[in-house]
Design a protein around this motif. Structure first.
Motif, PDB file in Angstrom:
ATOM      1  N   MET A 188       0.830  -1.188   0.000  1.00  0.00           N
ATOM      2  CA  MET A 188       0.000   0.000   0.000  1.00  0.00           C
ATOM      3  C   MET A 188       0.880   1.259   0.000  1.00  0.00           C
ATOM      4  SD  MET A 188      -3.103   1.004   2.638  1.00  0.00           S
ATOM      5  CE  MET A 188      -3.680  -0.678   2.682  1.00  0.00           C
ATOM      6  N   VAL A 189       1.922   1.261   0.796  1.00  0.00           N
ATOM      7  CA  VAL A 189       2.833   2.405   0.850  1.00  0.00           C
ATOM      8  C   VAL A 189       3.518   2.583  -0.499  1.00  0.00           C
ATOM      9  CG1 VAL A 189       5.007   3.234   1.859  1.00  0.00           C
ATOM     10  CG2 VAL A 189       3.193   2.376   3.341  1.00  0.00           C
ATOM     11  N   GLU A 190       3.952   1.507  -1.110  1.00  0.00           N
ATOM     12  CA  GLU A 190       4.584   1.575  -2.430  1.00  0.00           C
ATOM     13  C   GLU A 190       3.612   2.152  -3.465  1.00  0.00           C
ATOM     14  OE1 GLU A 190       7.742   0.969  -3.666  1.00  0.00           O
ATOM     15  OE2 GLU A 190       8.215   1.007  -1.530  1.00  0.00           O
ATOM     16  N   LYS A 191       2.378   1.724  -3.379  1.00  0.00           N
ATOM     17  CA  LYS A 191       1.359   2.212  -4.314  1.00  0.00           C
ATOM     18  C   LYS A 191       1.171   3.726  -4.149  1.00  0.00           C
ATOM     19  CE  LYS A 191      -3.596   1.856  -5.138  1.00  0.00           C
ATOM     20  NZ  LYS A 191      -4.831   1.241  -4.674  1.00  0.00           N
ATOM     21  N   TRP A 192       1.103   4.197  -2.907  1.00  0.00           N
ATOM     22  CA  TRP A 192       0.839   5.604  -2.647  1.00  0.00           C
ATOM     23  C   TRP A 192       2.075   6.486  -2.797  1.00  0.00           C
ATOM     24  CZ3 TRP A 192      -3.751   7.467  -3.057  1.00  0.00           C
ATOM     25  CH2 TRP A 192      -4.841   6.644  -2.825  1.00  0.00           C
ATOM     26  N   ASN A 193       3.257   5.901  -2.843  1.00  0.00           N
ATOM     27  CA  ASN A 193       4.470   6.697  -3.057  1.00  0.00           C
ATOM     28  C   ASN A 193       4.409   7.419  -4.399  1.00  0.00           C
ATOM     29  OD1 ASN A 193       5.901   6.468  -0.702  1.00  0.00           O
ATOM     30  ND2 ASN A 193       7.112   4.712  -1.362  1.00  0.00           N
TER      31      ASN A 193
END
Length: 114
Positions: free
Chosen positions: A28-33
């Motif tokens: 999720m963090v990778e997606k939102w980066n």
């Protein structure tokens, strides 16, 4: 021993669940980066568009005001045109009456002189 095995199994399940949650959070963090990198540009663009939309609103309000003013002027001109026609008709009939009166006066003066 059996109790220890159950505890170990429970810990293993909990660790697997934690690992799964950590993996999901990382994804999720990778997606939102990627989104986070573009977010300031989007905010800047929205602020620029806000100014443009406010100007468009002011222009629209000015156009509405001009349209209302034009309609009032058009109505006033139509009314003035009607009054002018009535005035012309009145002048025409008054002129005829004046000519008739002058003619009548001339005839009386001629009769009086004889």
């Amino acid at each position: 021993m059996r109790l220890n095995q159950a505890k170990d199994k429970k810990r293993a399940l909990e660790d697997a669940d934690k690992d799964k949650k950590i993996s999901e959070l990382y994804d999720m963090v990778e997606k939102w980066n990627g989104v986070a990198d573009t977010l300031p540009k989007v905010v800047e663009r929205l602020q620029a568009l806000k100014v443009l939309h406010e100007q468009a609103l002011q222009f629209s309000q000015a156009m509405t005001h001009l349209d209302v003013t034009q309609q009032r002027i058009s109505t006033s001109l139509h009314s003035q045109e009607t009054l002018l026609k009535e005035l012309q008709n009145s002048f025409t009939s008054n002129m005829a009456a004046i000519q008739s009166n002058c003619k009548s006066i001339d005839e009386r003066v001629k009769k009086f002189k004889k």
